[in-house]
Design an enzyme around this catalytic site. Structure first.
Site, PDB file in Angstrom:
ATOM      1  N   HIS A 165       0.760   5.192   1.273  1.00 39.82           N
ATOM      2  CA  HIS A 165       0.061   6.194   2.076  1.00 39.82           C
ATOM      3  C   HIS A 165       0.061   7.510   1.301  1.00 39.82           C
ATOM      4  O   HIS A 165       1.122   7.962   0.854  1.00 39.82           O
ATOM      5  CB  HIS A 165       0.798   6.448   3.400  1.00 39.82           C
ATOM      6  CG  HIS A 165       0.838   5.278   4.318  1.00 39.82           C
ATOM      7  ND1 HIS A 165      -0.033   5.129   5.367  1.00 39.82           N
ATOM      8  CD2 HIS A 165       1.665   4.203   4.353  1.00 39.82           C
ATOM      9  CE1 HIS A 165       0.251   4.012   6.011  1.00 39.82           C
ATOM     10  NE2 HIS A 165       1.283   3.418   5.418  1.00 39.82           N
ATOM     11  N   HIS A 171       0.836  -1.205   0.000  1.00 41.87           N
ATOM     12  CA  HIS A 171       0.000   0.000   0.000  1.00 41.87           C
ATOM     13  C   HIS A 171       0.867   1.250   0.000  1.00 41.87           C
ATOM     14  O   HIS A 171       1.982   1.243   0.498  1.00 41.87           O
ATOM     15  CB  HIS A 171      -0.969   0.021   1.183  1.00 41.87           C
ATOM     16  CG  HIS A 171      -0.335  -0.123   2.540  1.00 41.87           C
ATOM     17  ND1 HIS A 171       0.144  -1.332   3.010  1.00 41.87           N
ATOM     18  CD2 HIS A 171      -0.098   0.781   3.511  1.00 41.87           C
ATOM     19  CE1 HIS A 171       0.626  -1.166   4.227  1.00 41.87           C
ATOM     20  NE2 HIS A 171       0.513   0.113   4.563  1.00 41.87           N
TER      21      HIS A 171
END
Ligand SMILES: [Zn+2]
Length: 149
Positions: free
Chosen positions: A103, A101
């Site tokens: 941010h 992922h």
């Protein structure tokens, strides 16, 4: 980590609740549950992989392209002046969820030089934030379409 127990895979499969702001065939983006700032969004590939090394270079390129696009909408939606993209790989790097992922963290001038802490916002604030980010993404999509013509 076991794919069946992965919280982000559960979000992709709608088995766990989240505030989803963007989705396409290969990616999903949703609000971080413990954001560093309001609007803090996570952009993930749908296909489970723990770190960047589990992705092809093409997938990595697309993921950052989506994150870049989402950053514009996030910054605009929350009225920030800048943003950080943070992408942690491995426990040593403080990667909390073992599913790739990025941010997207919007930052304001008044937070310049500060160490940001994890915050907790109300469900109402999270819903409202997700809504305005979704709206901003929809609007930016139409801008992209306009420019292509
Ligand atoms: Zn996963």
């Amino acid at each position: 980590m076991d794919k069946e127990k992965c919280i982000f895979c559960k979000i992709v499969n709608r088995e766990s609740p989240s505030h989803i702001v963007y989705e396409d065939n290969e990616h999903i983006a949703f609000l971080d549950i413990a954001p560093f700032s309001i609007g803090h969004t996570l952009v993930c590939p749908k296909r489970h992989g723990e770190t960047l090394w589990d992705m092809t270079e093409e997938e990595i390129g697309k993921l950052f392209m989506v994150a870049s696009r989402i950053s514009k909408a996030v910054v605009k939606a929350v009225g920030a002046q800048g943003f950080r993209l943070i992408q942690n790989n491995g426990e040593a790097a403080n990667q909390v969820v073992a599913h790739v992922h990025i941010h997207v963290i919007p930052v304001r001038m008044e937070d310049r030089g500060k160490f940001l802490d994890r915050k907790k916002f109300t469900e109402e604030e999270m819903l409202k934030t997700a809504d305005i980010i979704k709206q901003a993404i929809t609007n930016s999509d139409s801008i992209v379409e306009e420019q292509r013509k």
